[in-house]
Design an enzyme around this catalytic site. Structure first.
Site, PDB file in Angstrom:
ATOM      1  N   GLU A  77       0.806  -1.226   0.000  1.00 37.55           N
ATOM      2  CA  GLU A  77       0.000   0.000   0.000  1.00 37.55           C
ATOM      3  C   GLU A  77       0.841   1.279   0.000  1.00 37.55           C
ATOM      4  O   GLU A  77       0.370   2.330   0.425  1.00 37.55           O
ATOM      5  CB  GLU A  77      -0.942  -0.001   1.208  1.00 37.55           C
ATOM      6  CG  GLU A  77      -1.979  -1.097   1.140  1.00 37.55           C
ATOM      7  CD  GLU A  77      -3.125  -0.824   2.092  1.00 37.55           C
ATOM      8  OE1 GLU A  77      -4.201  -0.435   1.615  1.00 37.55           O
ATOM      9  OE2 GLU A  77      -2.927  -1.000   3.315  1.00 37.55           O
ATOM     10  N   HIS A  96      -0.487   5.620   7.398  1.00 37.66           N
ATOM     11  CA  HIS A  96      -1.669   4.813   7.078  1.00 37.66           C
ATOM     12  C   HIS A  96      -1.802   3.770   8.170  1.00 37.66           C
ATOM     13  O   HIS A  96      -0.824   3.101   8.516  1.00 37.66           O
ATOM     14  CB  HIS A  96      -1.526   4.129   5.715  1.00 37.66           C
ATOM     15  CG  HIS A  96      -2.545   3.037   5.523  1.00 37.66           C
ATOM     16  ND1 HIS A  96      -3.901   3.294   5.553  1.00 37.66           N
ATOM     17  CD2 HIS A  96      -2.426   1.692   5.356  1.00 37.66           C
ATOM     18  CE1 HIS A  96      -4.551   2.147   5.388  1.00 37.66           C
ATOM     19  NE2 HIS A  96      -3.684   1.170   5.269  1.00 37.66           N
ATOM     20  N   HIS A  98      -4.715   1.046  10.615  1.00 40.61           N
ATOM     21  CA  HIS A  98      -6.006   0.378  10.803  1.00 40.61           C
ATOM     22  C   HIS A  98      -6.419   0.572  12.269  1.00 40.61           C
ATOM     23  O   HIS A  98      -6.906  -0.348  12.915  1.00 40.61           O
ATOM     24  CB  HIS A  98      -5.897  -1.116  10.463  1.00 40.61           C
ATOM     25  CG  HIS A  98      -5.229  -1.405   9.148  1.00 40.61           C
ATOM     26  ND1 HIS A  98      -4.514  -2.560   8.918  1.00 40.61           N
ATOM     27  CD2 HIS A  98      -5.160  -0.690   7.998  1.00 40.61           C
ATOM     28  CE1 HIS A  98      -4.029  -2.536   7.672  1.00 40.61           C
ATOM     29  NE2 HIS A  98      -4.396  -1.413   7.100  1.00 40.61           N
ATOM     30  N   HIS A 166     -11.514  -0.415   6.434  1.00 44.46           N
ATOM     31  CA  HIS A 166     -10.070  -0.584   6.278  1.00 44.46           C
ATOM     32  C   HIS A 166      -9.263   0.200   7.326  1.00 44.46           C
ATOM     33  O   HIS A 166      -8.543  -0.409   8.110  1.00 44.46           O
ATOM     34  CB  HIS A 166      -9.698  -0.165   4.848  1.00 44.46           C
ATOM     35  CG  HIS A 166      -8.258  -0.343   4.497  1.00 44.46           C
ATOM     36  ND1 HIS A 166      -7.801  -0.324   3.199  1.00 44.46           N
ATOM     37  CD2 HIS A 166      -7.158  -0.519   5.255  1.00 44.46           C
ATOM     38  CE1 HIS A 166      -6.489  -0.502   3.193  1.00 44.46           C
ATOM     39  NE2 HIS A 166      -6.078  -0.622   4.431  1.00 44.46           N
TER      40      HIS A 166
HETATM   41 MN    MN Z   1      -4.094  -0.923   5.004  1.00 42.35          MN
END
Ligand code: MN
Length: 240
Positions: A77, A96, A98, A166
């Site tokens: 990602e 980024h 979760h 996500h």
């Molecule tokens: Mn992810």
């Protein structure tokens, strides 16, 4: 130490802090724009953030192409990061994650909003990007630049965007600030769920958010950083 060496040590620390504070687990990542080459960014090889060391960092061009990976495998990602740097010259650090408490806000019509002064850095309006809208049934991973650019476009001039089913993306002008925001997005999401069970919530006003954001600088960030460094077992570095 060169400026780059200092930044890479700082990026190790950011990885360890985000892990220690529960924002990332085996997954999630934090990057910086290259201090000498604004068209590149620096990111660990695919590894749990709590394990990341300086020797793991790979240089990428903004389209996510690894420039010096050798045998090391990059994160799938990485395009989230490249697309944010490409779209936002003001952004020098991206997370980024979760982060668990933000997930419910990505899958319901309940909007994440700051209710605690420490959480103002998430911004006024935390929208939810849904990969389904443009890309249909995928594995939800942002695995190419088309998806990354769509997410960056959705983020627009904002600081935080949720990703349905996500996680989230958080951006800032500097690494300590993106870590600070990421931690307080998780704190704020948890508090909002608790407060909503008790009754109607009084959120920060737009004016309060703007006033607080103007005051978030080295005084605040370095105080938090010193404490988080201690908790993560990392030395506190003096930055210029
Ligand atoms: Mn992810």
């Amino acid at each position: 130490m060169t400026k780059l060496d200092v930044m890479l040590e700082e990026l190790v620390t950011a990885n360890r802090i985000l892990a220690r504070e529960g924002v990332v687990d085996s997954f999630g990542h934090v990057t910086i724009r290259h201090p000498d080459h604004p068209d590149r960014f620096l990111m660990s090889r695919a590894r749990a953030p709590d394990c990341v060391e300086v020797s793991d960092f790979i240089t990428f061009s903004l389209d996510g192409t690894p420039l010096d990976a050798g045998e090391r495998k990059p994160y799938l990602e990485r395009f989230i990061h490249g697309a944010c740097y490409e779209a936002r010259p003001d952004v020098h650090a991206v997370v980024h994650n979760h982060s668990p408490s933000v997930i419910p806000f990505g899958v319901t019509n309940c909007k994440l909003r700051p209710l605690l002064h420490m959480c103002a850095s998430m911004g006024h309006d935390v929208g939810v990007w849904d990969s389904q809208d443009k890309f249909g049934d995928t594995d939800l991973l942002v695995s190419d630049m088309d998806m990354g650019r769509d997410l960056a476009k959705f983020l627009g001039p904002g600081r935080t965007a949720l990703m349905r089913g996500h996680g989230a993306v958080v951006v800032a002008a500097m690494l300590r600030h993106v870590v600070f925001t990421s931690i307080y997005v998780e704190v704020g999401a948890k508090l909002q769920m608790q407060a909503m069970q008790m009754g109607e919530v009084k959120y920060l006003t737009d004016g309060e958010i703007d006033t607080i954001i103007k005051r978030v600088g080295p005084y605040t960030l370095n105080r938090a950083w010193e404490n988080w460094c201690r908790r993560a077992g990392r030395p506190m570095q003096e930055l210029d």
